[in-house]
Write an enzyme that holds these catalytic residues in place. Structure first.
Site, PDB file in Angstrom:
ATOM      1  CB  THR A   1       2.233  -2.424  11.356  1.00 54.64           C
ATOM      2  OG1 THR A   1       1.098  -2.936  10.444  1.00 54.64           O
ATOM      3  CG2 THR A   1       1.918  -0.193  11.863  1.00 54.64           C
TER       4      THR A   1
ATOM      5  CG  HIS B   1      10.539 -24.347  11.786  1.00 49.56           C
ATOM      6  ND1 HIS B   1      10.141 -24.443  13.632  1.00 49.56           N
ATOM      7  CD2 HIS B   1      11.411 -24.447  11.370  1.00 49.56           C
ATOM      8  CE1 HIS B   1      11.962 -24.132  13.690  1.00 49.56           C
ATOM      9  NE2 HIS B   1      12.662 -24.260  12.490  1.00 49.56           N
TER      10      HIS B   1
ATOM     11  CG  ASP C   1      -0.185   0.223   2.257  1.00 50.26           C
ATOM     12  OD1 ASP C   1       1.397   0.293   2.710  1.00 50.26           O
ATOM     13  OD2 ASP C   1      -1.065   0.500   3.567  1.00 50.26           O
TER      14      ASP C   1
ATOM     15  CB  CYS D   1       0.657  -2.071   4.885  1.00 51.16           C
ATOM     16  SG  CYS D   1       0.803  -3.094   6.335  1.00 51.16           S
TER      17      CYS D   1
ATOM     18  CG  HIS E   1       8.210 -28.171  10.629  1.00 51.25           C
ATOM     19  ND1 HIS E   1       8.078 -27.827  11.255  1.00 51.25           N
ATOM     20  CD2 HIS E   1       9.802 -28.270  10.716  1.00 51.25           C
ATOM     21  CE1 HIS E   1       9.308 -27.789  12.549  1.00 51.25           C
ATOM     22  NE2 HIS E   1      10.202 -27.662  12.328  1.00 51.25           N
TER      23      HIS E   1
HETATM   24  C1  RB5 Z   1      -1.785   2.690   6.334  1.00 52.37           C
HETATM   25  O1  RB5 Z   1      -1.975   3.614   6.571  1.00 52.37           O
HETATM   26  C2  RB5 Z   1      -1.382   1.347   7.421  1.00 52.37           C
HETATM   27  O2  RB5 Z   1      -2.919   1.371   8.014  1.00 52.37           O
HETATM   28  C3  RB5 Z   1      -1.438   0.723   6.312  1.00 52.37           C
HETATM   29  O3  RB5 Z   1       0.102   1.059   6.028  1.00 52.37           O
HETATM   30  C4  RB5 Z   1      -0.722  -0.497   7.683  1.00 52.37           C
HETATM   31  O4  RB5 Z   1       0.095  -0.264   8.387  1.00 52.37           O
HETATM   32  C5  RB5 Z   1      -2.103  -1.396   8.071  1.00 52.37           C
HETATM   33  O5  RB5 Z   1      -1.945  -2.672   8.939  1.00 52.37           O
END
Ligand code: RB5
Length: 142
Positions: free
Chosen positions: A66, A97, A7, A64, A133
């Site tokens: 996080t 694994h 994203d 993304c 596994h």
């Molecule tokens: C986008 O702002 C953010 O929410 C997305 O990149 C991600 O971290 C979501 O889990």
């Protein structure tokens, strides 16, 4: 072939990952997004997850902010084992694994230098093929 998706939050790190893949002549198919304009991460998680689950691509990388949202989305697709990794040990272990077929990264969490080491470990580590596994992965599938 590697399926790529991110994203807007993941876009800057994906540019670094793409440079690494091109420098190392690793083929990929990029499912977007292609800019830092705000988009919804589930859409890209879904595109890459289906490309891997349907056999169009062997593995995927999703990024993304996080790495959490996009890995949650990808893991909704049957046959997908998306692993969010923030260290090299986990990247190796999840290949050995879990036979993880998608690597998820958090661009706002993991710096580019470490992220590329994680990508390298993920791509270069084979599944152990260990009976225990295999059994556990089958239990996930069931
Ligand atoms: C986008 O702002 C953010 O929410 C997305 O990149 C991600 O971290 C979501 O889990």
């Amino acid at each position: 072939m590697l399926a790529l998706g991110c994203d807007h939050g993941g876009f800057p790190l994906m540019a670094e990952v793409i440079k690494y893949l091109e420098d190392n002549k690793i083929p990929y198919k990029n499912f977007g997004t292609f800019s830092e304009e705000s988009v919804d991460y589930p859409e890209f998680g879904k595109l890459v997850a289906h490309a891997v689950a349907d056999g169009e691509c062997e593995q995927g990388i999703l990024i993304c902010g996080t790495g959490i949202g996009i890995s949650i989305a990808a893991n909704k697709v049957k046959g997908i084992r998306a692993a969010l990794c923030g260290d090299v040990f986990s990247a190796k272990a999840t290949r050995e694994h879990n036979d993880a077929n998608i690597l998820a990264l958090g661009a706002r969490v993991t710096g580019a230098g470490l992220a590329l080491e994680i990508v390298k470990a993920f791509l270069e580590t084979p599944f152990s093929n260990d009976e225990r596994h295999i059994r556990r992965i089958k239990q996930i599938e069931d």
